[in-house]
Each structure stands twice: as structure tokens, then as C-alpha cells.
Scaffold this motif. Structure first.
Motif, PDB file in Angstrom:
ATOM      1  N   GLU A  50       0.787  -1.233   0.000  1.00 39.56           N
ATOM      2  CA  GLU A  50       0.000   0.000   0.000  1.00 39.56           C
ATOM      3  C   GLU A  50       0.821   1.287   0.000  1.00 39.56           C
ATOM      4  N   SER A  51       2.083   1.217   0.440  1.00 39.92           N
ATOM      5  CA  SER A  51       2.827   2.471   0.660  1.00 39.92           C
ATOM      6  C   SER A  51       4.302   2.300   0.318  1.00 39.92           C
ATOM      7  N   TRP A  53       6.592   2.892   2.424  1.00 38.27           N
ATOM      8  CA  TRP A  53       7.117   2.224   3.619  1.00 38.27           C
ATOM      9  C   TRP A  53       7.078   0.706   3.409  1.00 38.27           C
ATOM     10  N   ASP A 128       6.518  -5.796  12.191  1.00 42.41           N
ATOM     11  CA  ASP A 128       5.799  -4.535  11.977  1.00 42.41           C
ATOM     12  C   ASP A 128       4.601  -4.424  12.919  1.00 42.41           C
ATOM     13  N   ARG A 129       3.388  -4.725  12.448  1.00 38.91           N
ATOM     14  CA  ARG A 129       2.200  -4.595  13.294  1.00 38.91           C
ATOM     15  C   ARG A 129       2.089  -5.807  14.224  1.00 38.91           C
ATOM     16  N   PHE A 147       3.886   2.164  17.961  1.00 35.96           N
ATOM     17  CA  PHE A 147       3.042   3.095  17.209  1.00 35.96           C
ATOM     18  C   PHE A 147       2.378   4.140  18.107  1.00 35.96           C
ATOM     19  N   ALA A 185      -0.671   0.134  13.548  1.00 31.35           N
ATOM     20  CA  ALA A 185      -0.169   1.469  13.214  1.00 31.35           C
ATOM     21  C   ALA A 185      -1.293   2.489  13.339  1.00 31.35           C
ATOM     22  N   ARG A 189      -1.416   5.210  16.584  1.00 33.60           N
ATOM     23  CA  ARG A 189      -1.294   6.632  16.211  1.00 33.60           C
ATOM     24  C   ARG A 189      -2.588   7.378  16.520  1.00 33.60           C
ATOM     25  N   PHE A 212      -3.833   4.295   4.311  1.00 35.14           N
ATOM     26  CA  PHE A 212      -2.376   4.424   4.135  1.00 35.14           C
ATOM     27  C   PHE A 212      -1.972   4.673   2.686  1.00 35.14           C
ATOM     28  N   ASN A 238       0.208   8.348   7.617  1.00 32.95           N
ATOM     29  CA  ASN A 238       1.465   8.019   6.928  1.00 32.95           C
ATOM     30  C   ASN A 238       1.762   9.057   5.852  1.00 32.95           C
ATOM     31  N   ASP A 271       6.354   8.108   9.012  1.00 35.37           N
ATOM     32  CA  ASP A 271       7.196   7.220   8.186  1.00 35.37           C
ATOM     33  C   ASP A 271       8.596   7.804   7.968  1.00 35.37           C
TER      34      ASP A 271
HETATM   35  O1  AHR Z   1       2.583  -0.624   9.756  1.00 38.32           O
HETATM   36  C1  AHR Z   1       3.413   0.403   9.326  1.00 38.32           C
HETATM   37  C2  AHR Z   1       2.624   1.340   8.465  1.00 38.32           C
HETATM   38  O2  AHR Z   1       2.119   0.629   7.359  1.00 38.32           O
HETATM   39  C3  AHR Z   1       3.382   2.491   7.842  1.00 38.32           C
HETATM   40  O3  AHR Z   1       3.373   3.646   8.592  1.00 38.32           O
HETATM   41  C4  AHR Z   1       2.576   2.720   6.626  1.00 38.32           C
HETATM   42  O4  AHR Z   1       3.158   3.587   5.680  1.00 38.32           O
HETATM   43  C5  AHR Z   1       2.413   1.318   6.180  1.00 38.32           C
HETATM   44  O5  AHR Z   1       1.614   1.111   5.137  1.00 38.32           O
END
Ligand code: AHR
Length: 346
Positions: A50-51, A53, A128-129, A147, A185, A189, A212, A238, A271
């Protein structure tokens, strides 16, 4: 004369036999050394793309868990669907991989498949998450960001900035373009901001998910601008959303920047990996970015090495992160009595 061809034939047969024996020894040796240095097979389920990051995170994982580093990596992109990730995990279990690495889309809904991995004796590393499971022994360890602390640091920066600019809390009108709902995330946040809004008395006007992505960030911001005419801070969860939001603000004929008193709309985000966002930071179009570090590959590599050596890694492994800003006045923020320096970017 009659014996010579016979002798030649025997010598030839002997030669063939010797070569055959040698080659069978060689291939056995190769097999042995292959099994001694057997690659570690890892199934990696990434949640999507998606991003920027996420792209950096995937790249970091693929280059750390490489053939050269002794890994046989099976990589699956979940295309932003938890069901795809569950299917990938079940496939890894069937393939009897040595480790599963999971970057989960959202926190809930993992209990069953992680139980299946545990029953199959496959250690699971979460990156990550987080996953929200009743039994934490369903995964071996986790590596990623705090986060909520990112959100708290950003809120502390907004507090410092508005206070030093003499803006009263009730004149702080914020909208939040959230990340994927239910992801750590987003949850962390969003919590960081809403707690601060409650404590400081800010006007948190509206919250909506921008998934995101840049495209959704643009759409959500356009609809916020349509619905509210007093927005002076946009909290984007993000950088991709921030880029889309800036487009929408400018398309509406408004200015982005930190000079709120003179009608600018301040954009802050998370990010710090997207080149365009960093350029916007330097230009002052984004006022502050809370870093979220995507380079988890070497960390996962280290965790697997520890496990391979029979060790027990820490259950929760936090990545250290900073704040970036081009506003020179705020050089540090304090959260829960801990002071964090702000990296001033020019
Ligand atoms: O889980 C991390 C987040 O997921 C990042 O901040 C975001 O850009 C990504 O898609």
C-alpha cells in the motif's frame, strides 16, 4: 593379437568402473555437504503493497533472507486481504517451512492459524504490526515500532508548536486521516492523538481512514475540506496520505505550512522513507514527520540466527525512531518524562 582387444576391453571397463565409483562418491559428498549446510526455509507473508514504507520493508526482508545468507525464502503478498495471508500461512505449514514470518494487516483474527503453526512446531516471528491473540505463546517474538509512542511524540510536537506560537488549545482544529482501521499502526497513532486532544483540549473535528494510500488520502482530505472550513492541522497517519492530502488542500486553493495564524494548514505525518514526503518536509509543506523504520530484514535475520543457535530472543523487539522537522524552534519533545530530540531537516 586375439588377447589385446580383450585386455583393452578390461582396462576400459575398469576405467569406467573407477570413474563411476568416484562420481558416486562425489555426488554422495555433495549431498552430505548440502545437508550439512541446508538452507533455512522461511515463509514470509507480507500484508500488501500500500505504501512506500511497505515497499522498503519488503525489500529489506527479501535482501536479508536471501539465498546468499543461507535462506530459501517463500514470499507471499497478501494484497491487503487477511484471508490471503491466512491461506499463505496454511500453505507454509503444509510445506513444512522452518520459520514463518508474518507482517499482519490487522491485529485480530489470527488465533486459529497461529495455533495450527504452533501444532506443526513452526516458530512464528511477527514483524511490523502486532497480532492480538489470547495466547501469546502462539508466536515466538515480534519486531516493530511503538506506534502509540509515535503518536504521542507527534502530539507532543503539536503541543509544543502551538503553545510556542501562542495558539489557544480551543483554536487547534485537527482532522485525522487514519491508516487501515484495526492495524496496530492506526490504533496506536489514533490513540496518541485522541488522548492528547482530550488532555490538551484541542478540537478533534473528524477522523476517517485513508487506508495508508495517497489516493485515499486525497479523497478523504477533499471531503474534510468540503465539510469543515476551520481545519488548521491535518494529522496523516502516513506519508502517502500526506502527499494526497497536500494535493487536495492545494487543489482547494489553500496553502499548506506551519503558519497557522496566517491561514496555512499544517500537515504532519508518519514514516520518513518517501522521497517526495522528505522533499515536502524540507519545503515546509509537511511540518513534522514521526519516523517509522521499515528496515526489519536484518533484525529478523538476527532473531532467526538466535533461534537456530538454540537461543531465546526477547519477545518484543522495539525499533528506535526519531522525529524529523524543518521547524527549527522545537528541538525536543517530552513524553511520559522521557525527552526525545527532534532532527531538524533543512
Ligand atoms: O505498519 C506500518 C505502516 O504501514 C506504515 O506507517 C505505513 O506507511 C504502512 O503502510
Amino acid at each position: 593379437m586375439g588377447k589385446k582387444p580383450h585386455m583393452v576391453a578390461i582396462l576400459l571397463l575398469l576405467a569406467i568402473f573407477t570413474v563411476a565409483c568416484r562420481s558416486s562418491i562425489v555426488s554422495e559428498t555433495t549431498q552430505e555437504s548440502t545437508s550439512e549446510k541446508k538452507d533455512v526455509t522461511v515463509g514470509f507473508s507480507q500484508l500488501g503493497a500500500e505504501s512506500d514504507w511497505r515497499a522498503a520493508n519488503t525489500e529489506s526482508m527479501l535482501s536479508a533472507l536471501s539465498k546468499e545468507n543461507g535462506f530459501n525464502l517463500i514470499y507471499k503478498n497478501g494484497q491487503q486481504k487477511q484471508a490471503n495471508q491466512v491461506t499463505a500461512l496454511r500453505m507454509f505449514i503444509q510445506q513444512e517451512v522452518d520459520y514463518i514470518v508474518l507482517a499482519p494487516e490487522t491485529e485480530t483474527g489470527w488465533d486459529f492459524v497461529l495455533q495450527e503453526a504452533k501444532d506443526a512446531g513452526i516458530p512464528v516471528i511477527i514483524v511490523d504490526r502486532r497480532v492480538d491473540v489470547a495466547d501469546r505463546s502462539l508466536y515466538t517474538c515480534w519486531v516493530g515500532s511503538d506506534f502509540e509512542l509515535e503518536g504521542q511524540k507527534m502530539a507532543a510536537w503539536i503541543h509544543e508548536y502551538t503553545r510556542s506560537a501562542g495558539i489557544a488549545p480551543e483554536d487547534v482544529h485537527i482532522v485525522n486521516i487514519q491508516g487501515t482501521l484495526g492495524s496496530s499502526a492506526q490504533l496506536g497513532r489514533t490513540r496518541g492523538l485522541s488522548n492528547a486532544a482530550r488532555d490538551y483540549g484541542w478540537d478533534l473535528i473528524a477522523e476517517e481512514s485513508g487506508e495508508f494510500t495517497e489516493a485515499r488520502g486525497r479523497e478523504v482530505m477533499a471531503s474534510f475540506l468540503h465539510d469543515y472550513d476551520n481545519i488548521n492541522i491535518v494529522y496523516c497517519e502516513n506519508d502517502n496520505e500526506a502527499i494526497g492530502a497536500i494535493d487536495a488542500i492545494e487543489a482547494a486553493g489553500k496553502r499548506v505550512g506551519s503558519d497557522i495564524q496566517n491561514g496555512e494548514i499544517m500537515v504532519v505525518s508518519f514514516d520518513g522513507i518517501n522521497a517526495q514526503a522528505l522533499e515536502y518536509l524540507r519545503q515546509g509543506k509537511i511540518s513534522c514527520i514521526a519516523e517509522c523504520n521499515p528496515l526489519h530484514g536484518p533484525r529478523v535475520l538476527e532473531l532467526i540466527e538466535t533461534l537456530e543457535a538454540g537461543g531465546t530472543p526477547e519477545k518484543y523487539n522495539y525499533v528506535p525512531e526519531t522525529l524529523f522537522s524543518s521547524v527549527p524552534e522545537i528541538t525536543s519533545v517530552t513524553v511520559d518524562d522521557v525527552t526525545y530530540e527532534v532532527d531538524i531537516v533543512s
